[in-house]
Enzyme design. Structure first.
Site, PDB file in Angstrom:
ATOM      1  N   CYS A 185      53.239  56.457  53.882  1.00 55.86           N
ATOM      2  CA  CYS A 185      52.596  57.263  52.834  1.00 55.86           C
ATOM      3  C   CYS A 185      53.207  58.654  52.886  1.00 55.86           C
ATOM      4  O   CYS A 185      53.471  59.166  53.967  1.00 55.86           O
ATOM      5  CB  CYS A 185      51.088  57.345  53.079  1.00 55.86           C
ATOM      6  SG  CYS A 185      50.209  58.202  51.747  1.00 55.86           S
ATOM      7  N   CYS A 217      39.939  50.687  57.766  1.00 62.08           N
ATOM      8  CA  CYS A 217      40.461  51.774  56.941  1.00 62.08           C
ATOM      9  C   CYS A 217      41.169  52.804  57.796  1.00 62.08           C
ATOM     10  O   CYS A 217      40.601  53.289  58.774  1.00 62.08           O
ATOM     11  CB  CYS A 217      39.325  52.524  56.253  1.00 62.08           C
ATOM     12  SG  CYS A 217      38.358  51.553  55.165  1.00 62.08           S
ATOM     13  N   ASN A 238      37.312  55.626  61.572  1.00 65.72           N
ATOM     14  CA  ASN A 238      37.911  54.648  62.481  1.00 65.72           C
ATOM     15  C   ASN A 238      38.957  55.355  63.329  1.00 65.72           C
ATOM     16  O   ASN A 238      39.917  55.888  62.791  1.00 65.72           O
ATOM     17  CB  ASN A 238      38.572  53.516  61.688  1.00 65.72           C
ATOM     18  CG  ASN A 238      37.541  52.669  60.973  1.00 65.72           C
ATOM     19  OD1 ASN A 238      36.590  52.195  61.588  1.00 65.72           O
ATOM     20  ND2 ASN A 238      37.700  52.506  59.677  1.00 65.72           N
ATOM     21  N   LEU A 243      37.286  61.501  48.409  1.00 61.26           N
ATOM     22  CA  LEU A 243      36.860  62.900  48.302  1.00 61.26           C
ATOM     23  C   LEU A 243      36.790  63.542  49.687  1.00 61.26           C
ATOM     24  O   LEU A 243      37.452  64.543  49.951  1.00 61.26           O
ATOM     25  CB  LEU A 243      35.504  62.968  47.588  1.00 61.26           C
ATOM     26  CG  LEU A 243      35.019  64.360  47.245  1.00 61.26           C
ATOM     27  CD1 LEU A 243      35.957  65.055  46.271  1.00 61.26           C
ATOM     28  CD2 LEU A 243      33.601  64.320  46.649  1.00 61.26           C
ATOM     29  N   HIS A 244      35.966  63.006  50.554  1.00 64.95           N
ATOM     30  CA  HIS A 244      35.927  63.357  51.980  1.00 64.95           C
ATOM     31  C   HIS A 244      35.470  64.763  52.344  1.00 64.95           C
ATOM     32  O   HIS A 244      35.243  65.049  53.531  1.00 64.95           O
ATOM     33  CB  HIS A 244      37.273  63.102  52.667  1.00 64.95           C
ATOM     34  CG  HIS A 244      37.770  61.700  52.549  1.00 64.95           C
ATOM     35  ND1 HIS A 244      36.979  60.601  52.749  1.00 64.95           N
ATOM     36  CD2 HIS A 244      39.003  61.213  52.238  1.00 64.95           C
ATOM     37  CE1 HIS A 244      37.705  59.505  52.582  1.00 64.95           C
ATOM     38  NE2 HIS A 244      38.921  59.841  52.268  1.00 64.95           N
ATOM     39  N   CYS A 251      42.888  43.734  50.822  1.00 63.37           N
ATOM     40  CA  CYS A 251      43.266  45.147  50.827  1.00 63.37           C
ATOM     41  C   CYS A 251      44.797  45.201  50.782  1.00 63.37           C
ATOM     42  O   CYS A 251      45.471  44.767  51.718  1.00 63.37           O
ATOM     43  CB  CYS A 251      42.698  45.788  52.099  1.00 63.37           C
ATOM     44  SG  CYS A 251      43.063  47.531  52.235  1.00 63.37           S
ATOM     45  N   GLU A 287      51.553  46.293  55.787  1.00 57.22           N
ATOM     46  CA  GLU A 287      50.414  45.474  56.197  1.00 57.22           C
ATOM     47  C   GLU A 287      49.489  45.111  55.037  1.00 57.22           C
ATOM     48  O   GLU A 287      49.420  45.814  54.032  1.00 57.22           O
ATOM     49  CB  GLU A 287      49.627  46.203  57.291  1.00 57.22           C
ATOM     50  CG  GLU A 287      50.426  46.278  58.575  1.00 57.22           C
ATOM     51  CD  GLU A 287      49.717  46.997  59.724  1.00 57.22           C
ATOM     52  OE1 GLU A 287      49.911  46.578  60.867  1.00 57.22           O
ATOM     53  OE2 GLU A 287      48.988  47.969  59.484  1.00 57.22           O
ATOM     54  N   CYS A 346      44.011  59.905  58.960  1.00 60.27           N
ATOM     55  CA  CYS A 346      44.548  58.589  58.593  1.00 60.27           C
ATOM     56  C   CYS A 346      45.822  58.283  59.367  1.00 60.27           C
ATOM     57  O   CYS A 346      46.762  59.071  59.365  1.00 60.27           O
ATOM     58  CB  CYS A 346      44.830  58.554  57.095  1.00 60.27           C
ATOM     59  SG  CYS A 346      45.657  57.043  56.572  1.00 60.27           S
ATOM     60  N   CYS A 387      46.782  62.739  55.189  1.00 61.61           N
ATOM     61  CA  CYS A 387      45.382  63.041  55.447  1.00 61.61           C
ATOM     62  C   CYS A 387      45.228  63.010  56.970  1.00 61.61           C
ATOM     63  O   CYS A 387      45.715  62.093  57.618  1.00 61.61           O
ATOM     64  CB  CYS A 387      44.510  62.019  54.742  1.00 61.61           C
ATOM     65  SG  CYS A 387      44.896  61.990  52.975  1.00 61.61           S
ATOM     66  N   GLU A 428      49.802  55.679  48.773  1.00 61.29           N
ATOM     67  CA  GLU A 428      49.027  56.287  47.702  1.00 61.29           C
ATOM     68  C   GLU A 428      49.462  55.612  46.400  1.00 61.29           C
ATOM     69  O   GLU A 428      50.561  55.850  45.905  1.00 61.29           O
ATOM     70  CB  GLU A 428      49.308  57.801  47.682  1.00 61.29           C
ATOM     71  CG  GLU A 428      48.805  58.544  46.453  1.00 61.29           C
ATOM     72  CD  GLU A 428      47.375  58.222  46.057  1.00 61.29           C
ATOM     73  OE1 GLU A 428      46.456  58.435  46.864  1.00 61.29           O
ATOM     74  OE2 GLU A 428      47.167  57.751  44.918  1.00 61.29           O
TER      75      GLU A 428
HETATM   76  N1  SAH Z   1      45.908  56.351  49.770  1.00 58.03           N
HETATM   77  C1  SAH Z   1      44.738  55.915  49.126  1.00 58.03           C
HETATM   78  C2  SAH Z   1      44.335  54.513  49.479  1.00 58.03           C
HETATM   79  C3  SAH Z   1      44.502  54.056  50.915  1.00 58.03           C
HETATM   80  S1  SAH Z   1      43.444  54.702  52.111  1.00 58.03           S
HETATM   81  C4  SAH Z   1      43.603  56.880  49.420  1.00 58.03           C
HETATM   82  O1  SAH Z   1      43.759  57.739  50.269  1.00 58.03           O
HETATM   83  O2  SAH Z   1      42.588  56.788  48.768  1.00 58.03           O
HETATM   84  C5  SAH Z   1      41.896  53.828  51.897  1.00 58.03           C
HETATM   85  C6  SAH Z   1      40.663  54.623  52.351  1.00 58.03           C
HETATM   86  O3  SAH Z   1      40.575  54.688  53.782  1.00 58.03           O
HETATM   87  C7  SAH Z   1      40.680  56.056  51.875  1.00 58.03           C
HETATM   88  O4  SAH Z   1      39.440  56.449  51.383  1.00 58.03           O
HETATM   89  C8  SAH Z   1      41.009  56.784  53.141  1.00 58.03           C
HETATM   90  O5  SAH Z   1      40.662  58.109  53.045  1.00 58.03           O
HETATM   91  C9  SAH Z   1      40.240  56.008  54.162  1.00 58.03           C
HETATM   92  N2  SAH Z   1      40.660  56.280  55.533  1.00 58.03           N
HETATM   93  C10 SAH Z   1      41.878  56.671  55.964  1.00 58.03           C
HETATM   94  N3  SAH Z   1      41.884  56.829  57.304  1.00 58.03           N
HETATM   95  C11 SAH Z   1      40.653  56.518  57.747  1.00 58.03           C
HETATM   96  C12 SAH Z   1      40.045  56.434  59.048  1.00 58.03           C
HETATM   97  N4  SAH Z   1      40.736  56.696  60.152  1.00 58.03           N
HETATM   98  N5  SAH Z   1      38.757  56.068  59.122  1.00 58.03           N
HETATM   99  C13 SAH Z   1      38.063  55.749  57.996  1.00 58.03           C
HETATM  100  N6  SAH Z   1      38.570  55.782  56.749  1.00 58.03           N
HETATM  101  C14 SAH Z   1      39.855  56.164  56.628  1.00 58.03           C
HETATM  102 FE1  SF4 Z   2      47.992  58.298  52.467  1.00 56.26          FE
HETATM  103 FE2  SF4 Z   2      45.528  57.476  51.729  1.00 56.26          FE
HETATM  104 FE3  SF4 Z   2      46.191  57.721  54.334  1.00 56.26          FE
HETATM  105 FE4  SF4 Z   2      45.858  59.891  52.813  1.00 56.26          FE
HETATM  106  S1  SF4 Z   2      44.273  58.375  53.351  1.00 56.26           S
HETATM  107  S2  SF4 Z   2      47.533  59.533  54.252  1.00 56.26           S
HETATM  108  S3  SF4 Z   2      46.698  59.199  50.878  1.00 56.26           S
HETATM  109  S4  SF4 Z   2      47.090  56.292  52.876  1.00 56.26           S
END
Ligand code: SAH
Ligand code: SF4
Length: 428
Positions: free
Chosen positions: A147, A401, A358, A280-281, A140, A127, A154, A151, A226
C-alpha cells in the site's frame, strides 16, 4: 477525471527519494505470448477475438459464450466449453489462457477463517482472506501489492507498494475462492438459452442446472492496498463480479473501503455503486493526521462532505465508518461524542464499525480495553447510530484487519522506520 486530480493522485513526489506512489508497473506479459482472459469484459474479449481473426458477428457471439463459461461456470479449460464447436476450442487454447493466481500457501484459523498467500505471474505476493460465519461468507480481497499509504496502526502500511493488481488478479481472487469452496454452478446450461450456434457443439441433454454461491456471499475490498488508488482496475474487476451473466454478486453485497481518497469517491459511487466504508479512525485533525496520514492531504471535513455526497447512500444503504480502537489515542468518551456530532452535522446515514486494534510485531499502539470499547459503543449507540464491535477473526494466522503483510516483505525495524519516513514525507 480532470488532469488536475490525476496529477494529484498519481504523483506525490518525495524530494530526494524515489517516488513512493509510482505509476504502477505494467504486468509482465506471459512468456508464451498467450493472453489471460480473466478480468476482461465481454467487449474486451470480443475485441481480442476480432483481432485474432474472427468476423465481427462470430467474435461477439463467442465472447458472450466464453464470458459465461469463464465467470459463471468457472471452467479453466476451453475444452470444457461444450457449446463451442470442437474445432474452435484448440484455436482458443492456442491464443488464450484462463488464469488463476498461484497459491503459495493456504492457512486455516482455529475460528474457520482462511488466508491464502497468492502470487502473480510476475512473482509478487499478496493475500486474500475468507471469513465464514453463521449467515454469510465474506471474501476480503486485495487491490494492490502492499500500500502506498502508511496508516500507523496497519501492518500492510509498512510495505512498499510493488504494484497495482490488475482486474484479472482482483477477479482472480474471487474465482479462486469459488474454486476452493467448490461453489460453481452445476448441471446443464441448456435452459440458459445462450446456445444459438454451430452444429457440432455437444448437446446438453439434462436441465439439472443449479446456481451456487452459498458460502461466498459477500465481498469486501479490505485486503491489501487502497482500492481508490487503483480505481480503474478495481472498477473493471467489480463490474465483472457484479455482471448478472458472470459471478453475479449484487452490489449490495460488495463493500469498498477507503482510507479517504476524497477526489475519487464520487466516481466510485457513480461508476461502481457498491457500499462504501470509510476508515475514519479519528475525529480531530491532530490525531487523524498522525494515524491516517492521508488526512494531511484530504481532511475530515472534505471527507465527510464527500460521504454526504456519495451517490446511493441512504438510510437503507448506510455508509460504514470504520474506527479502530487504539488505547489512549482515539478512544476517549469525548471522541465518541465528537464522532456523533460530526455524523449528525453532515446528516450522514451512518453505521459505525468499531474494530479492536489487531496487534502486529513492532506496532506503536495497543488495543483499547474491552470496557472502554463498550463505553464508546454505548455513547454512539445511545445517540441512535448503530455501533457494532467487530469480532476479530483469524488473528492466529495474521489474517485479521491490518495484519496482512507478505513474508517476503518482512523488514527490520530500522527499515520499516525509514520507509514510514519516506511515505510520510510524500504526504507533506
Ligand atoms: N486501504 C483501505 C482498505 C484496507 S484496510 C482502507 O484503509 O480502508 C481495511 C480496514 O482495516 C481499514 O478500516 C483499516 O483501517 C483497518 N485496519 C488496518 N490495520 C488495522 C489493525 N492493525 N487493526 C484493526 N484494523 C486495522
Ligand atoms: Fe493502506 Fe488501508 Fe493499511 Fe492505510 S489501513 S496503510 S490505506 S491498507
Amino acid at each position: 477525471m480532470t488532469p488536475q486530480i490525476m496529477t494529484e493522485i498519481t504523483a506525490m513526489p518525495i524530494p530526494g527519494h524515489i517516488d513512493p506512489v509510482p505509476v504502477p508497473r505494467e504486468v509482465t506479459p506471459r512468456a508464451d505470448g498467450r493472453v489471460d482472459l480473466i478480468g476482461l469484459s465481454r467487449t474486451q474479449i470480443a475485441a481480442l477475438f476480432l483481432e485474432a481473426g474472427l468476423d465481427a458477428k462470430a467474435a461477439k457471439l463467442r465472447a458472450k459464450q466464453v464470458f459465461h463459461w469463464l465467470y459463471h461456470r468457472g471452467v479453466t479449460e476451453f475444452e470444457a466449453m461444450t457449446d463451442i464447436a470442437k474445432t474452435m476450442r484448440p484455436w482458443l487454447a492456442q491464443r488464450f489462457v484462463i488464469g488463476r493466481p498461484e497459491v503459495v500457501e493456504a492457512q486455516v484459523s482455529n475460528d474457520g477463517t482462511r488466508k491464502w498467500l497468492l502470487r502473480t505471474a510476475d512473482a509478487h505476493d499478496f493475500e486474500m482472506v475468507f471469513i465464514p460465519d453463521a449467515t454469510r461468507g465474506t471474501l476480503c480481497v486485495s487491490s494492490q501489492v502492499g500500500c502506498t499509504l502508511n496508516c500507523r496502526f496497519c501492518h500492510t502500511g509498512t510495505m512498499r507498494l510493488v504494484r497495482n493488481l490488475t482486474p484479472g488478479e482482483i477477479v482472480g481472487q474471487v474465482m479462486l475462492a469459488r474454486d476452493v469452496l467448490g461453489e460453481w454452478p452445476r448441471g446443464s446450461m441448456a435452459a440458459l438459452d445462450i446456445h444459438d450456434d454451430f452444429d457440432d457443439a455437444e448437446d446438453d441433454e439434462s436441465s439439472d442446472y443449479t446456481p451456487d454461491g452459498r458460502l461466498l456471499t459477500n465481498i469486501v475490498m479490505m485486503g491489501m492496498g487502497e482500492p481508490l488508488y487503483n480505481f480503474e482496475h478495481v472498477r473493471d474487476a467489480l463490474k465483472v463480479v457484479m455482471d448478472g451473466d458472470g459471478l453475479a454478486l449484487s452490489k449490495r453485497r460488495i463493500t469498498l473501503s477507503t482510507s479517504g481518497v476524497v477526489p475519487m469517491m464520487a466516481r466510485a459511487g457513480e461508476e461502481i455503486g457498491v457500499n462504501l466504508a470509510v476508515s475514519l479512525h479519528a475525529v480531530t485533525k491532530e490525531v487523524r493526521d498522525e494515524i491516517v496520514p492521508i488526512n494531511r492531504k484530504f481532511g475530515i471535513e472534505d471527507l465527510l462532505q464527500a460521504c454526504a455526497d456519495y451517490p446511493g447512500a441512504s438510510n437503507a444503504r448506510r455508509i460504514t465508518f470504520e474506527y479502530v480502537m487504539l488505547k489512549d489515542k482515539n478512544d476517549r468518551d469525548s471522541d465518541a461524542h465528537e464522532l456523533v456530532r460530526l455524523l449528525r452535522h453532515y446528516g450522514l446515514p451512518a453505521k459505525v464499525n468499531l474494530i479492536p486494534f489487531n496487534p502486529w510485531p513492532g506496532a506503536p499502539y495497543e488495543c483499547s480495553t474491552p470496557e472502554q470499547i463498550k463505553r464508546f459503543a454505548k455513547i454512539v449507540f445511545d445517540a441512535g447510530i448503530s455501533a457494532p464491535v467487530r469480532t476479530p477473526r483469524g488473528r492466529d494466522i495474521d489474517a485479521a484487519c491490518g495484519q496482512l503483510k507478505t513474508a517476503a516483505e518482512r523488514k527490520s525495524r530500522a527499515e520499516v522506520d525509514r520507509l514510514l519516513e519516506e511515505k510520510q514525507a510524500a504526504l507533506g
